[in-house]
Design an enzyme around this catalytic site. Structure first.
Site, PDB file in Angstrom:
ATOM      1  N   ARG A  80     -25.846 -75.799 -62.557  1.00 23.25           N
ATOM      2  CA  ARG A  80     -25.648 -74.620 -61.720  1.00 23.25           C
ATOM      3  C   ARG A  80     -24.185 -74.578 -61.286  1.00 23.25           C
ATOM      4  NH1 ARG A  80     -26.414 -73.878 -55.482  1.00 23.25           N
ATOM      5  NH2 ARG A  80     -25.941 -71.670 -55.377  1.00 23.25           N
ATOM      6  N   HIS A 126     -20.453 -67.452 -54.374  1.00 21.07           N
ATOM      7  CA  HIS A 126     -20.563 -68.630 -53.513  1.00 21.07           C
ATOM      8  C   HIS A 126     -19.429 -68.528 -52.478  1.00 21.07           C
ATOM      9  CE1 HIS A 126     -22.369 -72.885 -53.411  1.00 21.07           C
ATOM     10  NE2 HIS A 126     -21.520 -72.858 -52.396  1.00 21.07           N
ATOM     11  N   GLU A 173     -26.505 -68.935 -50.061  1.00 19.06           N
ATOM     12  CA  GLU A 173     -26.520 -69.187 -48.623  1.00 19.06           C
ATOM     13  C   GLU A 173     -25.879 -68.090 -47.779  1.00 19.06           C
ATOM     14  OE1 GLU A 173     -24.942 -73.087 -47.803  1.00 19.06           O
ATOM     15  OE2 GLU A 173     -26.576 -74.063 -48.861  1.00 19.06           O
ATOM     16  N   ASN A 313     -31.741 -74.235 -50.978  1.00 23.49           N
ATOM     17  CA  ASN A 313     -30.806 -75.324 -50.711  1.00 23.49           C
ATOM     18  C   ASN A 313     -31.302 -76.062 -49.480  1.00 23.49           C
ATOM     19  OD1 ASN A 313     -29.269 -74.350 -52.778  1.00 23.49           O
ATOM     20  ND2 ASN A 313     -27.503 -73.787 -51.528  1.00 23.49           N
ATOM     21  N   TYR A 315     -31.036 -79.927 -47.163  1.00 20.34           N
ATOM     22  CA  TYR A 315     -30.330 -81.194 -46.959  1.00 20.34           C
ATOM     23  C   TYR A 315     -30.974 -82.137 -45.953  1.00 20.34           C
ATOM     24  CZ  TYR A 315     -26.498 -79.440 -49.790  1.00 20.34           C
ATOM     25  OH  TYR A 315     -25.759 -78.974 -50.835  1.00 20.34           O
ATOM     26  N   GLU A 384     -29.874 -76.784 -54.483  1.00 18.96           N
ATOM     27  CA  GLU A 384     -28.977 -77.825 -53.945  1.00 18.96           C
ATOM     28  C   GLU A 384     -29.784 -78.794 -53.104  1.00 18.96           C
ATOM     29  OE1 GLU A 384     -25.598 -76.565 -51.571  1.00 18.96           O
ATOM     30  OE2 GLU A 384     -25.080 -75.031 -53.045  1.00 18.96           O
TER      31      GLU A 384
HETATM   32  C1  PNW Z   1     -23.884 -76.046 -48.749  1.00 21.90           C
HETATM   33  N1  PNW Z   1     -24.277 -76.578 -42.254  1.00 21.90           N
HETATM   34  O1  PNW Z   1     -23.220 -75.695 -47.579  1.00 21.90           O
HETATM   35  C2  PNW Z   1     -23.083 -75.299 -49.816  1.00 21.90           C
HETATM   36  O2  PNW Z   1     -23.812 -74.420 -50.620  1.00 21.90           O
HETATM   37  C3  PNW Z   1     -22.178 -76.173 -50.601  1.00 21.90           C
HETATM   38  O3  PNW Z   1     -21.115 -75.402 -51.097  1.00 21.90           O
HETATM   39  C4  PNW Z   1     -21.728 -77.355 -49.776  1.00 21.90           C
HETATM   40  O4  PNW Z   1     -20.734 -78.110 -50.373  1.00 21.90           O
HETATM   41  C5  PNW Z   1     -22.969 -78.190 -49.485  1.00 21.90           C
HETATM   42  O5  PNW Z   1     -23.956 -77.423 -48.840  1.00 21.90           O
HETATM   43  C6  PNW Z   1     -22.711 -79.429 -48.651  1.00 21.90           C
HETATM   44  O6  PNW Z   1     -22.236 -79.076 -47.383  1.00 21.90           O
HETATM   45  C7  PNW Z   1     -23.558 -75.979 -46.288  1.00 21.90           C
HETATM   46  O7  PNW Z   1     -23.321 -76.705 -41.470  1.00 21.90           O
HETATM   47  C8  PNW Z   1     -22.503 -76.166 -45.403  1.00 21.90           C
HETATM   48  O8  PNW Z   1     -25.486 -76.616 -41.841  1.00 21.90           O
HETATM   49  C9  PNW Z   1     -22.745 -76.355 -44.081  1.00 21.90           C
HETATM   50  C10 PNW Z   1     -24.052 -76.369 -43.618  1.00 21.90           C
HETATM   51  C11 PNW Z   1     -25.101 -76.178 -44.507  1.00 21.90           C
HETATM   52  C12 PNW Z   1     -24.851 -75.987 -45.841  1.00 21.90           C
END
Ligand code: PNW
Length: 483
Positions: A80, A126, A173, A313, A315, A384
Site C-alpha cells: 500500500r 495521504h 485518515e 488503520n 494502533y 495500517e
Molecule cells: C497514521 N494520533 O497517523 C498515518 O496514516 C501514518 O502516516 C503515520 O505515519 C502512522 O499513523 C504512525 O503515526 C497517525 O496522534 C498519526 O493519534 C497520529 C495519530 C494517529 C495516526
C-alpha cells in the site's frame, strides 16, 4: 502454543506493508513536482521535531527497485503506497496542467510491482493537498472547489492505471486532516483557535467543515470509479479511517462507560456513519449542533453506500474518562479525556516512542467486533497497524535491528485479528503493516521510527531489515489456512 487452539485467517487473505508518498519519496522538486501543504508546513520553525522535512526522506523516488526488492525479501503479497497529487498535477486544479513525468513514475512503479508479483493498493490522498489549492481557495475548507479538483485528479489517476490497480483508497485518515490540521494545528496546514500556535483558524467549526468536504470528495471519486471504471477494471474502492479502542477509566462509572462509545463515534463514526447509515452520529449532532454541517440530499446520496471495503488503520487503545461540565467550544473528542492509565493505575500497555501509542492487542479484536456490529459486517482491510519502539533512534544499530518489541506487537495484533475472524465472525481480508521502512513521521520528524526496515538517513538512505521485517511472514504462516 500448548493446547490453545490457533485462530485462523482465510487462505486468500492478503498481507503486506504500507507507506505514504510524502513520508518516503523525497525528490520534492524533481521532474516538475509542485509543493503540497506539508512542504510549506515543514518550513515553519518549530513545527517538526528536529526541523526535518520530506525533501529527501527515504529517497524512494530514486529507489523503487530497492523498495520492491525489500518487499520480496519480506515475502509481502501486497504494497500500500500513496500518490503525491502535486506530482501529477503540480498546481492541483482541474484546469491546471498534468505532469506526464509524475504519472510515468507511478505507472512504472505499478508495472514493476506487478512484475514482482506484488499487488498494489493505492491511496489517492495521504494528507498532501497541493499547496496552490490551499493558497487559491483554502484547500479542504472550500467544498465546491475542492470536490471538483479532487474528482478531476481521481479521474486522471483511474484513467492512467487502467485495470492494473484493483484496490483504491480515496482518503487516508480524514480525522487527522480535520482535527490535527484544523483544530490542534499539529499537522499541515496548522490552523487552530490557539493563537499561540497560529494566527489563523477556528477549531470549533473548521474541522467539521473539512470532514464534511472530505466525505463528499470521497463519495464523488467513488461515483466516478463506479460509473466510469469499475465495470471494465474490476477493482474496488473505499476510504481508510483511523481509530483506536476505548476502555473506561472507571468501569464502575456509567458516565465513563458511555463515553467510550462516544469517543469512537467522534473519531470513527463521524465518517463511517454517513457512509454506512447515511447520517452523522446522534452524539455529535447533540454536542455540535449546527456547527456540524448538514447534508443536502445530493451530498448524502454520494456518500451513503460509498465503501466497497472498510479501510482500517489501528494502533492502540486509551482509557476514557467522561468530563462533567459542558463541552468546550473547541472540543473535538466528545467531552472526555483520553488517558494512558485507568483509575487503578493500570497502563494501557507498554510505553513506545509515540506519546499517543501504547499497544493493547485485545483492543484490536474488540474494535473489529464493534465496527462489524455497527456497520453490518463489512469486508475490512486493515490498511495500517504497527508501533514505534521507545528509544529506538538512540540505540546502537545491532540492538535497534533486534526489534523483538515490534515482533511481539505484530504477533499479538495479528493473533487478535485472527481471533476476531475465527471467533467473532469479523470479515477481515487484508492487513498492511505500518511501515515497510522508517520514514518521515510527520510532526515527530525522523526521531520516531515505525519501520520493519532501518533507514540510515546519514548514509545514503541505506535500508537494513530489522528482525520484524522477516518475522511477519512467519506470523501469517501460522494463521493463514492452507488450501
Ligand atoms: C497514521 N494520533 O497517523 C498515518 O496514516 C501514518 O502516516 C503515520 O505515519 C502512522 O499513523 C504512525 O503515526 C497517525 O496522534 C498519526 O493519534 C497520529 C495519530 C494517529 C495516526
Amino acid at each position: 502454543m500448548g493446547s490453545i487452539v490457533q485462530s485462523t485467517l482465510p487462505s486468500d487473505f492478503i498481507w503486506g506493508f504500507a507507506t505514504a508518498a510524502y513520508q518516503i519519496e523525497g525528490g520534492f522538486n524533481e521532474d516538475g513536482r509542485g509543493p503540497s501543504i506539508w512542504d510549506k508546513f515543514c518550513k515553519i520553525p518549530g513545527k517538526i521535531a528536529g526541523g526535518g522535512s520530506g525533501d529527501v526522506a527515504c529517497d524512494s523516488y530514486h529507489r523503487t527497485h530497492e523498495d520492491i526488492a525489500l518487499l520480496k525479501t519480506c515475502g509481502a503479497q501486497a504494497y500500500r503506497f500513496s500518490i503525491s497529487w502535486s506530482r501529477i498535477i503540480p498546481l492541483g486544479g482541474r484546469n491546471d496542467p498534468i505532469n506526464k513525468k509524475g504519472l510515468q513514475f507511478y505507472q512504472k512503479f505499478v508495472n514493476d510491482l506487478l512484475d514482482a508479483g506484488i499487488t498494489p493498493m493505492v491511496t489517492l490522498f495521504h494528507w498532501d493537498v497541493p499547496e496552490e489549492l490551499d493558497r487559491r481557495y483554502g484547500g479542504l475548507l472550500n467544498k465546491e472547489e475542492f470536490v471538483a479538483d479532487f474528482s478531476h485528479y481521481a479521474r486522471v489517476i483511474f484513467e492512467a492505471f487502467g485495470s492494473k490497480v484493483k484496490h483504491w483508497i480515496t482518503f487516508n485518515e480524514p480525522w487527522c486532516s480535520s482535527v490535527l490540521g484544523y483544530n490542534t494545528g499539529a499537522f499541515a496546514p496548522g490552523r487552530t483557535s490557539d493563537r499561540t500556535i497560529s494566527d489563523v483558524g477556528d477549531g470549533s467549526t473548521e474541522p467539521w467543515i473539512v470532514g464534511h468536504n472530505i466525505l463528499i470528495a470521497h463519495g464523488a471519486a467513488v461515483k466516478i470509479y463506479r460509473d466510469e471504471f469499475k465495470t471494465q477494471d474490476g477493482g474496488e474502492i473505499g476510504i481508510t479511517l483511523n481509530g483506536d479502542w476505548a476502555d473506561p477509566w472507571d468501569p464502575e462509572n456509567p458516565a465513563d462507560v458511555e463515553a467510550c462509545d462516544r469517543k469512537i463515534e467522534f473519531a470513527i463514526s463521524w465518517f463511517a456513519d454517513p457512509i454506512y447509515h447515511g447520517k452523522y452520529p446522534d452524539s455529535m449532532i447533540k454536542q455540535l449542533g449546527n456547527r456540524l454541517p448538514s447534508w443536502t440530499p445530493e451530498e448524502i446520496a454520494l456518500v451513503h453506500g460509498s465503501n466497497d471495503f472498510y479501510g482500517m488503520n489501528h494502533y492502540c487503545a486509551n482509557y476514557i474518562r467522561a468530563k462533567t461540565g459542558e463541552p468546550e467550544l473547541d472540543d473535538h473528542a466528545g467531552n472526555l479525556e483520553l488517558l494512558l492509565e485507568d483509575k487503578y493505575g493500570h497502563s494501557v500497555g507498554p510505553i513506545t516512542q509515540s506519546p499517543w501509542l501504547r499497544p493493547c492487542a485485545i483492543g484490536f479484536r474488540k474494535l473489529l467486533k464493534w465496527l462489524s456490529e455497527r456497520y453490518g459486517y463489512p469486508k475490512i482491510y486493515v490498511t495500517e497497524n504497527g508501533t514505534s519502539v521507545l528509544g529506538e533512534n538512540d540505540m546502537p544499530l545491532e540492538q535497534l535491528l533486534d526489534d523483538e518489541f515490534r515482533v511481539q506487537y505484530f504477533r499479538d495484533y495479528i493473533g487478535a485479528m485472527a481471533d476476531a475472524y475465527t471467533l467473532d465472525g469479523v470479515n477481515v481480508r487484508a492487513y498492511m503493516a505500518w511501515s515497510l521502512m522508517d520514514n518521515f513521521e510527520w510532526a515527530e520528524g525522523y526521531e520516531t521510527r515505525f519501520g520493519v526496515t532501518y533507514v540510515d538517513y546519514e548514509n545514503d538512505q541505506k535500508r537494513i531489515p530489522k528482525k520484524s521485517a522477516m518475522s511477519i511472514r512467519n506470523i501469517f504462516e501460522t494463521h493463514i489456512e492452507k488450501v
